[in-house]
Design a protein around this motif. Structure first.
Motif, mmCIF file in Angstrom:
data_model
loop_
_atom_site.group_PDB
_atom_site.id
_atom_site.type_symbol
_atom_site.label_atom_id
_atom_site.label_comp_id
_atom_site.label_asym_id
_atom_site.label_seq_id
_atom_site.Cartn_x
_atom_site.Cartn_y
_atom_site.Cartn_z
ATOM 1 N N PRO A 68 4.840 9.425 4.299
ATOM 2 C CA PRO A 68 5.086 10.776 3.787
ATOM 3 C C PRO A 68 4.151 11.850 4.344
ATOM 4 N N GLY A 69 2.925 11.468 4.684
ATOM 5 C CA GLY A 69 1.974 12.477 5.118
ATOM 6 C C GLY A 69 1.527 13.347 3.954
ATOM 7 N N ALA A 126 -3.122 14.738 -2.529
ATOM 8 C CA ALA A 126 -2.707 13.590 -1.712
ATOM 9 C C ALA A 126 -3.779 12.511 -1.631
ATOM 10 N N ARG A 127 -4.793 12.591 -2.484
ATOM 11 C CA ARG A 127 -5.914 11.638 -2.373
ATOM 12 C C ARG A 127 -5.466 10.178 -2.484
ATOM 13 N N SER A 128 -4.530 9.903 -3.387
ATOM 14 C CA SER A 128 -4.117 8.505 -3.555
ATOM 15 C C SER A 128 -3.437 7.990 -2.290
ATOM 16 N N TYR A 129 -2.629 8.829 -1.649
ATOM 17 C CA TYR A 129 -1.999 8.455 -0.375
ATOM 18 C C TYR A 129 -3.057 8.300 0.717
ATOM 19 N N LEU A 130 -3.982 9.249 0.786
ATOM 20 C CA LEU A 130 -4.993 9.214 1.847
ATOM 21 C C LEU A 130 -5.974 8.056 1.680
ATOM 22 N N ALA A 131 -6.052 7.501 0.470
ATOM 23 C CA ALA A 131 -6.937 6.356 0.246
ATOM 24 C C ALA A 131 -6.387 5.084 0.881
ATOM 25 N N VAL A 132 -5.050 4.975 0.959
ATOM 26 C CA VAL A 132 -4.446 3.740 1.483
ATOM 27 C C VAL A 132 -3.846 3.908 2.876
ATOM 28 N N LEU A 142 0.826 -1.212 0.000
ATOM 29 C CA LEU A 142 0.000 0.000 0.000
ATOM 30 C C LEU A 142 0.858 1.258 0.000
ATOM 31 N N ILE A 143 1.926 1.262 0.805
ATOM 32 C CA ILE A 143 2.858 2.397 0.864
ATOM 33 C C ILE A 143 4.274 1.825 0.829
ATOM 34 N N PRO A 144 4.896 1.784 -0.354
ATOM 35 C CA PRO A 144 6.207 1.142 -0.493
ATOM 36 C C PRO A 144 7.299 1.723 0.405
ATOM 37 N N SER A 145 7.171 2.986 0.790
ATOM 38 C CA SER A 145 8.196 3.607 1.649
ATOM 39 C C SER A 145 8.063 3.199 3.113
ATOM 40 N N LEU A 162 -1.468 10.050 10.141
ATOM 41 C CA LEU A 162 -1.322 9.838 8.695
ATOM 42 C C LEU A 162 -1.322 11.161 7.940
ATOM 43 N N LEU A 163 -2.008 12.187 8.467
ATOM 44 C CA LEU A 163 -1.998 13.496 7.819
ATOM 45 C C LEU A 163 -0.634 14.164 7.939
ATOM 46 N N ARG A 164 -0.049 14.125 9.143
ATOM 47 C CA ARG A 164 1.239 14.816 9.358
ATOM 48 C C ARG A 164 2.406 13.992 8.831
ATOM 49 N N GLY A 165 2.204 12.658 8.708
ATOM 50 C CA GLY A 165 3.295 11.776 8.298
ATOM 51 C C GLY A 165 4.189 11.426 9.465
ATOM 52 N N ASP A 166 5.067 10.474 9.227
ATOM 53 C CA ASP A 166 5.986 10.021 10.272
ATOM 54 C C ASP A 166 7.262 9.507 9.610
#
Length: 304
Positions: free
Chosen positions: A201-202, A246-252, A66-69, A191-195
């Motif tokens: 990535p946030g 950031a919709r694609s990131y926020l979807a997963v 879902l998030i390769p990083s 998830l919004l701010r990232g870590d």
């Protein structure tokens, strides 16, 4: 009481000098430090049940897909070829050999130890906390687990500030004061701010304070995304652009950041033992690894 075991033995490793060694010279600072941690926790908090939750998979493939990083920067490189081995986490050379010793000692003492293939310790903790009939103390140095804090159910986090002698009790009042959210809102904030420590990535340009304001104004992630499509929502043009991009990131991201609550776990006897399960094995481990006073403190705490 649910222990984020790896979080605690990493802290023990870095908090106890490597000069603490077994008779053969092998460092046992993480082993002895963890035993001291557990002894102090039992002595101070008197849990009825205690489970050492383990990382059977510290970087599950389903999260990476879902998030390769996700945790990518923690992956150890194989010597010589520079290729990442996704199964291996960067762990100090003198800590890795101590983990099997920790597991053997916990088993001989009779402290429940649970991991689940394909899941992190956080997911085990989330599942056990959800099943618990009574109050739950989660002991972790990982703020990700703040998302499980629930005053109504008596779920709180004991966060080590210095060793485990000084623990911050994190309940919903602490979360609201520090982050402006309750336990359920913490995952959305994260998830919004990232870590960076987890490779998340946030949303670019959205830090912790902005994330908290967005959640206060719109309730949750779904409310924020609905606001992107509402010209009267009060979002600034810059916020709308960043969130829309950031919709694609926020979807997963929610599936990656939120701890699982439905992990298939093996049955276990979580009741805290008053005496060792396997005294002979424990005696052999104590002599082999020089566990001495650390083990005695744990056994004394269990017997009271």
């Amino acid at each position: 009481m649910l222990l984020d075991t790896a979080s605690l033995y990493f802290r023990a490793y870095f908090g106890v000098p490597e000069s603490v060694k077994a008779p053969d010279g092998t460092p046992v600072n993480a082993v002895r430090g963890l035993l001291d941690f557990i002894a102090r926790l039992v002595q101070d908090h008197h849990p009825d049940d205690l489970v050492a939750c383990m990382d059977a998979d510290w970087r599950p493939q389903w999260r990476v897909e879902l998030i390769p990083s996700y945790k990518a920067h923690r992956v150890a490189e194989e010597a010589g070829d520079g290729r990442a081995d996704v199964d291996t986490e960067m762990v100090p050379d003198t800590l890795s050999p101590q983990v099997p010793v920790i597991e053997s000692v916990l088993d001989a003492v009779g402290i429940a130890r649970i991991g689940a293939a394909g899941y992190e310790a956080d997911d085990v903790i989330g599942t056990l906390a959800g099943r618990a009939a009574g109050p739950v103390d989660i002991v972790t140095g990982d703020r990700d687990l703040y998302q499980l804090v629930d005053d109504r159910r008596g779920v709180r986090v004991l966060y080590p500030v210095k060793g485990v002698g000084t623990l911050q009790t994190v309940d919903e009042a602490v979360l609201r004061e520090k982050y402006g959210v309750d336990g359920a809102g913490y995952a959305d904030l994260a998830l919004l701010r990232g870590d960076p420590s987890d490779g998340l990535p946030g949303v670019p340009g959205v830090g912790e304070k902005t994330a908290a304001k967005l959640l206060a104004a719109h309730g949750d992630l779904a409310g924020i995304l609905a606001a992107v499509d509402d010209p009267a929502s009060g979002l600034t043009p810059a916020q709308r652009k960043r969130l829309d991009g950031a919709r694609s990131y926020l979807a997963v991201a929610p599936k990656v950041v939120r701890v699982a609550s439905d992990v298939p776990l093996p049955p276990c006897e979580a009741a805290l033992p008053s005496a060792p399960r396997d005294p002979r094995a424990l005696e052999e481990l104590s002599e082999r690894w020089g566990l001495g006073s650390s083990l005695q403190r744990l056994l004394a705490a269990l017997s009271h």
